[in-house]
Scaffold this active site. Sequence first.
Site, PDB file in Angstrom:
ATOM      1  N   GLY A   1       6.396  -4.991   1.471  1.00 24.33           N
ATOM      2  CA  GLY A   1       5.175  -4.646   2.184  1.00 24.33           C
ATOM      3  C   GLY A   1       5.398  -3.587   3.250  1.00 24.33           C
ATOM      4  O   GLY A   1       4.493  -3.170   3.941  1.00 24.33           O
ATOM      5  N   CYS A   2       6.638  -3.127   3.397  1.00 28.46           N
ATOM      6  CA  CYS A   2       6.990  -2.124   4.391  1.00 28.46           C
ATOM      7  C   CYS A   2       6.957  -0.765   3.698  1.00 28.46           C
ATOM      8  O   CYS A   2       7.589  -0.577   2.668  1.00 28.46           O
ATOM      9  CB  CYS A   2       8.404  -2.431   4.876  1.00 28.46           C
ATOM     10  SG  CYS A   2       8.931  -1.503   6.283  1.00 28.46           S
TER      11      CYS A   2
END
Lengths: 111, 123, 98
Positions: free
Chosen positions: A109-110
């Site tokens: 999710g980064c």
Amino acid sequence: MANIEVAGNNYETDEEGYLVNLTDWNADIANYIAKTENIDMTDQHWEVINFLREYFEEYQIAPAVRVLTKAIGKKLGAEKGNSEYLYGLFPYGPGKQACKIAGLPKPTGCV
Amino acid sequence: MSEAIVKKFMFVNRKAPYGTIYALESLEVVLIAATFDQDVSLVFLDDGVFQLKKGQQTKGIETKNFSPTYRALEDYDVEKLYVEKESLDARGLSADDLLVDVTVLGSAEMGALMDEQDVVLSF
Amino acid sequence: MLHIINKSPLVNSTLADCLRVATGGEILLIEDAVYAATKGNAFEPKLNDAMKRFKVYVLQPDLDARGVGDRIAAGVTAVDYGGFVDLTVNNKNCQSWL
């Protein structure tokens, strides 16, 4: 794909400098990657790196920053479990930068 | 931030873990969705209950064992995990065989819970 | 709530799984699931039973593609792609039983 050379050995990294093979990692590589990120490794840095390694060992993921901050607070105390402290150590983000030094993938999710 | 709108998101997991990519994909989407502070629940139905089976050892098939990651969901504030009793029974499993704490529901309760959701993501 | 099925009930348990869990609402049969909505197939009695709780739709182009467009079981409503869209819009939520 790219390569880094540490102590005479070649290690594969991705375009952003994350180690491809997680088992390659060692302290020399960590110090090398830290230097490329302009970070002088101190005991405080190592504390976070070791924490990340242990977290990955147990859960098979690099935690999101929010999760890391909370978990560090729980284990190492509130004075360390906050973004100010962690960003002080890793200005480009305790997720992104610390995971790279720890030889882990970028947190899910980064971007 | 102004008034945050919290919606009910349900992830429905119906596939066994390694035969297809669905289980791992679902888990990754859940971890990302957890960032958005929504009301997230995970449901395990049919072969999906195998995702939570204790003691997975994937060395022999040279595939990443992602089952430990379900135990990290708590850190991500994803705490609503539901498993259907009929699916467990049909596979000779009980809640004790699972690697995380779950709420076991009967088919009818599970169906009703599904009806309540704003968004259902199917895997 | 809308439930979408895309597997034949004669070789796959997906439709039966849906009928076990879902409380009611609408079911749309697409792709290989359209065989469930044909006259005389082995699953027809179970589908008839389900029609007490669900309104059942079938996607006409998928029936036609399989040469069974003229064999729709009684009580099932055929829809085109526009009808598919209407079903998804008119229901609060939707589960695809993959």
